[in-house]
Motif scaffolding. Structure first.
Motif, PDB file in Angstrom:
ATOM      1  N   ALA A 321    -111.301-131.191  74.824  1.00 47.11           N
ATOM      2  CA  ALA A 321    -109.989-131.423  74.225  1.00 47.11           C
ATOM      3  C   ALA A 321    -109.461-130.154  73.552  1.00 47.11           C
ATOM      4  O   ALA A 321    -108.243-129.921  73.503  1.00 47.11           O
ATOM      5  CB  ALA A 321    -110.082-132.560  73.211  1.00 47.11           C
ATOM      6  N   THR A 322    -110.369-129.314  73.077  1.00 48.23           N
ATOM      7  CA  THR A 322    -109.971-128.082  72.400  1.00 48.23           C
ATOM      8  C   THR A 322    -109.687-126.948  73.375  1.00 48.23           C
ATOM      9  O   THR A 322    -108.703-126.208  73.213  1.00 48.23           O
ATOM     10  CB  THR A 322    -111.072-127.641  71.421  1.00 48.23           C
ATOM     11  OG1 THR A 322    -111.342-128.701  70.501  1.00 48.23           O
ATOM     12  CG2 THR A 322    -110.648-126.394  70.648  1.00 48.23           C
ATOM     13  N   ALA A 332    -115.035-117.812  78.888  1.00 54.07           N
ATOM     14  CA  ALA A 332    -113.894-117.087  78.327  1.00 54.07           C
ATOM     15  C   ALA A 332    -113.554-117.418  76.882  1.00 54.07           C
ATOM     16  O   ALA A 332    -113.016-116.569  76.171  1.00 54.07           O
ATOM     17  CB  ALA A 332    -112.655-117.337  79.202  1.00 54.07           C
ATOM     18  N   ALA A 333    -113.812-118.625  76.425  1.00 55.04           N
ATOM     19  CA  ALA A 333    -113.410-119.008  75.066  1.00 55.04           C
ATOM     20  C   ALA A 333    -114.144-118.158  74.033  1.00 55.04           C
ATOM     21  O   ALA A 333    -115.361-117.934  74.151  1.00 55.04           O
ATOM     22  CB  ALA A 333    -113.709-120.488  74.828  1.00 55.04           C
ATOM     23  N   PRO A 334    -113.457-117.652  73.017  1.00 52.54           N
ATOM     24  CA  PRO A 334    -114.136-116.887  71.958  1.00 52.54           C
ATOM     25  C   PRO A 334    -115.218-117.738  71.293  1.00 52.54           C
ATOM     26  O   PRO A 334    -114.971-118.900  70.938  1.00 52.54           O
ATOM     27  CB  PRO A 334    -113.005-116.560  70.980  1.00 52.54           C
ATOM     28  CG  PRO A 334    -111.754-116.631  71.797  1.00 52.54           C
ATOM     29  CD  PRO A 334    -111.991-117.721  72.799  1.00 52.54           C
ATOM     30  N   THR A 335    -116.388-117.163  71.125  1.00 53.19           N
ATOM     31  CA  THR A 335    -117.485-117.949  70.560  1.00 53.19           C
ATOM     32  C   THR A 335    -117.192-118.367  69.121  1.00 53.19           C
ATOM     33  O   THR A 335    -117.676-119.411  68.669  1.00 53.19           O
ATOM     34  CB  THR A 335    -118.806-117.169  70.632  1.00 53.19           C
ATOM     35  OG1 THR A 335    -118.635-115.887  70.032  1.00 53.19           O
ATOM     36  CG2 THR A 335    -119.245-116.999  72.074  1.00 53.19           C
ATOM     37  N   GLY A 336    -116.394-117.582  68.415  1.00 48.64           N
ATOM     38  CA  GLY A 336    -116.004-117.990  67.064  1.00 48.64           C
ATOM     39  C   GLY A 336    -115.201-119.270  67.075  1.00 48.64           C
ATOM     40  O   GLY A 336    -115.368-120.136  66.204  1.00 48.64           O
ATOM     41  N   ASP A 337    -114.330-119.416  68.068  1.00 47.94           N
ATOM     42  CA  ASP A 337    -113.547-120.643  68.189  1.00 47.94           C
ATOM     43  C   ASP A 337    -114.440-121.823  68.574  1.00 47.94           C
ATOM     44  O   ASP A 337    -114.213-122.954  68.121  1.00 47.94           O
ATOM     45  CB  ASP A 337    -112.441-120.464  69.239  1.00 47.94           C
ATOM     46  CG  ASP A 337    -111.382-119.465  68.794  1.00 47.94           C
ATOM     47  OD1 ASP A 337    -111.388-119.067  67.610  1.00 47.94           O
ATOM     48  OD2 ASP A 337    -110.549-119.075  69.640  1.00 47.94           O
ATOM     49  N   VAL A 345    -123.313-125.055  69.305  1.00 51.80           N
ATOM     50  CA  VAL A 345    -122.875-124.777  70.675  1.00 51.80           C
ATOM     51  C   VAL A 345    -122.296-123.371  70.762  1.00 51.80           C
ATOM     52  O   VAL A 345    -122.540-122.647  71.731  1.00 51.80           O
ATOM     53  CB  VAL A 345    -121.838-125.828  71.140  1.00 51.80           C
ATOM     54  CG1 VAL A 345    -121.260-125.445  72.499  1.00 51.80           C
ATOM     55  CG2 VAL A 345    -122.478-127.207  71.210  1.00 51.80           C
ATOM     56  N   GLY A 346    -121.536-122.958  69.746  1.00 50.08           N
ATOM     57  CA  GLY A 346    -121.023-121.593  69.731  1.00 50.08           C
ATOM     58  C   GLY A 346    -122.136-120.569  69.771  1.00 50.08           C
ATOM     59  O   GLY A 346    -122.070-119.579  70.513  1.00 50.08           O
ATOM     60  N   ASP A 347    -123.185-120.778  68.979  1.00 46.85           N
ATOM     61  CA  ASP A 347    -124.329-119.865  68.976  1.00 46.85           C
ATOM     62  C   ASP A 347    -125.015-119.848  70.347  1.00 46.85           C
ATOM     63  O   ASP A 347    -125.427-118.787  70.837  1.00 46.85           O
ATOM     64  CB  ASP A 347    -125.338-120.285  67.914  1.00 46.85           C
ATOM     65  CG  ASP A 347    -124.844-120.029  66.490  1.00 46.85           C
ATOM     66  OD1 ASP A 347    -123.854-119.279  66.333  1.00 46.85           O
ATOM     67  OD2 ASP A 347    -125.444-120.590  65.560  1.00 46.85           O
ATOM     68  N   ALA A 348    -125.149-121.026  70.952  1.00 49.09           N
ATOM     69  CA  ALA A 348    -125.837-121.119  72.243  1.00 49.09           C
ATOM     70  C   ALA A 348    -125.042-120.421  73.349  1.00 49.09           C
ATOM     71  O   ALA A 348    -125.627-119.719  74.188  1.00 49.09           O
ATOM     72  CB  ALA A 348    -126.072-122.581  72.612  1.00 49.09           C
ATOM     73  N   VAL A 349    -123.733-120.591  73.351  1.00 47.41           N
ATOM     74  CA  VAL A 349    -122.911-119.931  74.365  1.00 47.41           C
ATOM     75  C   VAL A 349    -122.976-118.415  74.197  1.00 47.41           C
ATOM     76  O   VAL A 349    -123.072-117.667  75.172  1.00 47.41           O
ATOM     77  CB  VAL A 349    -121.454-120.433  74.302  1.00 47.41           C
ATOM     78  CG1 VAL A 349    -120.548-119.589  75.197  1.00 47.41           C
ATOM     79  CG2 VAL A 349    -121.382-121.894  74.727  1.00 47.41           C
ATOM     80  N   GLU A 350    -122.968-117.961  72.952  1.00 49.81           N
ATOM     81  CA  GLU A 350    -123.103-116.524  72.715  1.00 49.81           C
ATOM     82  C   GLU A 350    -124.457-116.022  73.193  1.00 49.81           C
ATOM     83  O   GLU A 350    -124.556-114.948  73.811  1.00 49.81           O
ATOM     84  CB  GLU A 350    -122.915-116.209  71.233  1.00 49.81           C
ATOM     85  CG  GLU A 350    -123.043-114.715  70.932  1.00 49.81           C
ATOM     86  CD  GLU A 350    -122.749-114.383  69.478  1.00 49.81           C
ATOM     87  OE1 GLU A 350    -123.444-113.518  68.939  1.00 49.81           O
ATOM     88  OE2 GLU A 350    -121.830-114.988  68.892  1.00 49.81           O
ATOM     89  N   ALA A 351    -125.518-116.783  72.921  1.00 46.87           N
ATOM     90  CA  ALA A 351    -126.845-116.385  73.371  1.00 46.87           C
ATOM     91  C   ALA A 351    -126.904-116.292  74.893  1.00 46.87           C
ATOM     92  O   ALA A 351    -127.507-115.360  75.449  1.00 46.87           O
ATOM     93  CB  ALA A 351    -127.895-117.379  72.861  1.00 46.87           C
ATOM     94  N   LEU A 352    -126.259-117.235  75.558  1.00 48.57           N
ATOM     95  CA  LEU A 352    -126.212-117.211  77.016  1.00 48.57           C
ATOM     96  C   LEU A 352    -125.492-115.963  77.513  1.00 48.57           C
ATOM     97  O   LEU A 352    -125.966-115.261  78.410  1.00 48.57           O
ATOM     98  CB  LEU A 352    -125.503-118.464  77.530  1.00 48.57           C
ATOM     99  CG  LEU A 352    -125.183-118.517  79.028  1.00 48.57           C
ATOM    100  CD1 LEU A 352    -126.459-118.511  79.845  1.00 48.57           C
ATOM    101  CD2 LEU A 352    -124.349-119.754  79.352  1.00 48.57           C
ATOM    102  N   ARG A 353    -124.360-115.652  76.895  1.00 45.35           N
ATOM    103  CA  ARG A 353    -123.552-114.524  77.370  1.00 45.35           C
ATOM    104  C   ARG A 353    -124.240-113.179  77.168  1.00 45.35           C
ATOM    105  O   ARG A 353    -124.070-112.268  77.979  1.00 45.35           O
ATOM    106  CB  ARG A 353    -122.199-114.524  76.659  1.00 45.35           C
ATOM    107  CG  ARG A 353    -121.297-115.686  77.063  1.00 45.35           C
ATOM    108  CD  ARG A 353    -119.960-115.602  76.329  1.00 45.35           C
ATOM    109  NE  ARG A 353    -119.132-116.782  76.587  1.00 45.35           N
ATOM    110  CZ  ARG A 353    -117.957-116.989  76.006  1.00 45.35           C
ATOM    111  NH1 ARG A 353    -117.477-116.094  75.138  1.00 45.35           N
ATOM    112  NH2 ARG A 353    -117.262-118.079  76.275  1.00 45.35           N
ATOM    113  N   ILE A 354    -125.019-113.041  76.125  1.00 39.27           N
ATOM    114  CA  ILE A 354    -125.657-111.746  75.868  1.00 39.27           C
ATOM    115  C   ILE A 354    -127.092-111.694  76.379  1.00 39.27           C
ATOM    116  O   ILE A 354    -127.778-110.684  76.220  1.00 39.27           O
ATOM    117  CB  ILE A 354    -125.628-111.398  74.363  1.00 39.27           C
ATOM    118  CG1 ILE A 354    -126.482-112.372  73.543  1.00 39.27           C
ATOM    119  CG2 ILE A 354    -124.198-111.357  73.848  1.00 39.27           C
ATOM    120  CD1 ILE A 354    -126.569-111.997  72.062  1.00 39.27           C
ATOM    121  N   GLY A 355    -127.534-112.772  77.006  1.00 35.77           N
ATOM    122  CA  GLY A 355    -128.847-112.760  77.629  1.00 35.77           C
ATOM    123  C   GLY A 355    -129.993-113.108  76.716  1.00 35.77           C
ATOM    124  O   GLY A 355    -131.147-112.846  77.056  1.00 35.77           O
TER     125      GLY A 355
END
Length: 386
Positions: A321-322, A332-337, A345-355
């Motif tokens: 929804a967001t 693409a979504a900023p991890t801060g958002d 979930v934000g932390d996990a997506v960032e971890a995924l993106r940086i390996g």
């Protein structure tokens, strides 16, 4: 225009497939996922063709490409794409004398070799390539050493990598020079955890099915995206019963029998691709983005048993929804958002993106898995970025 495409799925008429799959449920899931193009799957089946033809206009804007997977006389699986369902009706008539189940099975067996199947597809104006090309049971490289061994003088229009391989596995194989690689989910259900778990981003010049086919045939691949290969069921050489992993030398020394239970050891995709690769540098290819389905990330963050739980579903719906769709969240979504909706979930997506992820490889028919902890014995970090 750049479109996200998942060109290989199945229908309720294929084995081990959800009975709840309908065109409507698939299109709804594709929209949640962020797919712009969806293969119909199983287009040789008359009832499934009718289901797609007769569906009401849904306004989704998703391009539906008629597709099917077939098994040939050597048990090699082929993915076929065409512009219309009428072409598949013609193809079904051509295959009928060579198949006992072309009208009853979503993924039929056709008692022809790859060259004859490819010739029939090309005569009708369709595209064909090996499905999940490295899978050790029913694939091109399970049976043959090269595309020519399977297809003879008939060309292949693309190669599907499969869940246990990424571009790096195929780019070093000389026989594949110039052949486009695609990534697809091979989904057997309409849940977003399955649908679109692998996809291809195409640079499409003309809207519609014709434009998609031209982009595939013309190798206008902007990006492949999907599993870390280690997550696939057949990435490592392993026993098909106890799933114990072996090096290639160990498996050969053991005569391909597991000493733990006497069952068969199956060569993994990683070892098979390494056998086929040349010593020269691999061919330059479009980027491959390693992603993990958002539902699986949410399961790890919340510590629940399944993406189907109420808690996971509620958080997934809130994130969509967001941000609109899952691919946007993952890529693409900023991890801060994302953290503003859910910090974990934000932390996990960032971890995924940086390996910052640890992979525990699959093999022998059991999926690998991931964790967000630091690397431990049996796991290793992988870079998820482009």
């Amino acid at each position: 225009m750049l479109l996200n495409a998942d060109l290989h799925i199945h229908s309720p008429y294929s084995m081990a497939t959800s009975r709840s799959m309908t065109p409507e449920s698939l299109l709804a899931a594709a929209k949640m996922k962020g797919l712009d193009v969806l293969g119909s799957g199983d287009a040789l089946h008359p009832a499934w063709r009718a289901a797609w033809r007769d569906r009401p206009e849904d306004g989704s804007g998703i391009v539906v490409v008629p597709t099917v997977e077939v098994e040939d006389r050597h048990r090699v699986h082929h993915l076929i794409l065409a512009e219309s369902f009428d072409q598949f009706a013609e193809l079904a008539d051509l295959f009928a004398p060579h198949s006992k189940n072309v009208a009853t099975a979503g993924r039929p067996h056709v008692a022809l070799d790859g060259a004859a199947i490819a010739s029939a597809v090309h005569d009708l104006g369709g595209l064909i390539g090996p499905a999940h090309a490295f899978t050790p049971w029913t694939s091109l490289y399970a049976r043959f050493e090269s595309p020519a061994g399977c297809y003879g003088s008939e060309r292949i229009d693309f190669l599907e990598l499969g869940l246990s391989a990424d571009t790096s596995y195929a780019a070093g194989i000389p026989d594949l020079a110039g052949i486009p690689f695609i990534s697809s989910s091979d989904a057997h259900s309409a849940t977003p955890v399955r649908l679109g778990r692998e996809f291809t981003r195409l640079d499409v010049g003309v809207p519609g099915v014709r434009g998609v086919l031209d982009a595939v045939a013309g190798a206008r691949i902007a990006m492949n995206a999907g599993f870390f290969p280690e997550e696939g069921k057949y990435n490592r050489t392993a026993c098909i019963h106890c799933f114990c992993h072996y090096s290639l030398k160990e498996a050969e020394a053991l005569g391909w029998r597991c000493p733990e239970d006497g069952k068969r050891i199956k060569k993994g995709v990683a070892d098979r691709a390494a056998e086929l690769a040349a010593a020269a540098p691999p061919e330059c290819r479009p980027p491959y983005l390693h992603i993990i389905p958002l539902g699986e990330i949410i399961v790890r963050v919340l510590g629940t048993a399944s993406p189907a739980t109420r808690r996971c579903g509620a958080l997934y719906a809130e994130l969509l929804a967001t941000f609109g769709d899952e691919i946007t969240i993952l890529t693409a979504a900023p991890t801060g958002d994302i953290r503003a909706v859910h910090p974990g979930v934000g932390d996990a997506v960032e971890a995924l993106r940086i390996g910052r992820i640890t992979l525990h490889p699959g093999g022998g028919g059991r999926y690998g898995y991931f964790s967000f902890e630091e690397p431990a014995a049996g796991g290793r970090p992988r870079d998820g970025s482009i």
